[in-house]
Design an enzyme around this catalytic site. Structure first.
Site, PDB file in Angstrom:
ATOM      1  N   GLY A 197      -8.985  -4.401   0.572  1.00  0.00           N
ATOM      2  CA  GLY A 197      -9.733  -3.596  -0.308  1.00  0.00           C
ATOM      3  C   GLY A 197     -10.263  -4.641  -1.553  1.00  0.00           C
ATOM      4  O   GLY A 197     -11.277  -4.383  -2.077  1.00  0.00           O
ATOM      5  N   ASP A 222       0.797  -5.278  -2.791  1.00  0.00           N
ATOM      6  CA  ASP A 222       0.115  -4.912  -1.614  1.00  0.00           C
ATOM      7  C   ASP A 222       1.113  -4.976  -0.656  1.00  0.00           C
ATOM      8  O   ASP A 222       0.741  -5.669   0.466  1.00  0.00           O
ATOM      9  CB  ASP A 222      -0.955  -5.628  -1.491  1.00  0.00           C
ATOM     10  CG  ASP A 222      -1.965  -5.010  -0.442  1.00  0.00           C
ATOM     11  OD1 ASP A 222      -1.900  -3.852  -0.102  1.00  0.00           O
ATOM     12  OD2 ASP A 222      -2.799  -5.783   0.038  1.00  0.00           O
TER      13      ASP A 222
END
Length: 176
Positions: free
Chosen positions: A36, A155
């Site tokens: 992202g 993440d």
């Protein structure tokens, strides 16, 4: 220092954005993954052939000071914690256009996602569970090292964990 170059490696027929870019003595040769906020490339040292991974912050985030600070804080934080289950960061900086980058250890191995799919597809439940527990323990120890330093991994997912050869472990591999 990072420099932009126009030429590209001859063995890469249709490079994506970023391929061919030089960062110091390293040239980006292949995109490895995209998330992202960033893109990770395989990079090769021009003179000695050493492989590294380079993470670039996506242009859409590079103009936002908050995300740039978060990206560079990732490098500072990761370089403070030394654990065999954590990727090593060697350098960070900015390209001439202002895009931040991290120069990291290149990990050669299998992604945890693919391993788990294989384990639970073909093996009996007991065998798969034992192997999965071994990997989970390694990841927990890596995360504990980060947490002791006051760092939270933002993440963690099976796509971001690579299983690499490690002769120091009983199984011969380590989750990083």
């Amino acid at each position: 220092p990072a420099t932009l170059t126009e030429d590209k490696p001859a063995d890469l027929p249709s490079p994506g954005p970023g391929v061919g870019l030089s960062i110091g003595h390293y040239r980006l040769v292949k995109e490895l993954g995209r998330g992202g906020m960033g893109v990770v490339f395989l990079a090769v040292h021009d003179e000695i052939g050493q492989r590294a991974a380079v993470k670039l912050l996506l242009p859409s985030w590079s103009s936002d000071a908050r995300y740039v600070a978060r990206f560079l804080n990732e490098a500072r934080a990761a370089s403070k914690v030394h654990h065999p289950g954590l990727v090593k960061i060697f350098d960070f900086g900015r390209l001439p256009d202002g895009t931040p980058y991290l120069l990291m250890e290149y990990l050669e191995g299998e992604r945890l996602r693919e391993r788990l799919l294989r384990l639970f597809e073909g093996a009996g439940e007991g065998v798969a569970s034992e192997a999965a527990l071994r990997l989970i323990r390694q990841l927990a120890l890596s995360l504990a090292a980060l947490h002791e330093a006051g760092i939270i991994h933002r993440d963690l997912k099976p796509e971001n964990v690579i299983l690499v050869a490690d002769a120091e472990t009983v199984s011969g591999e380590r989750a990083k």
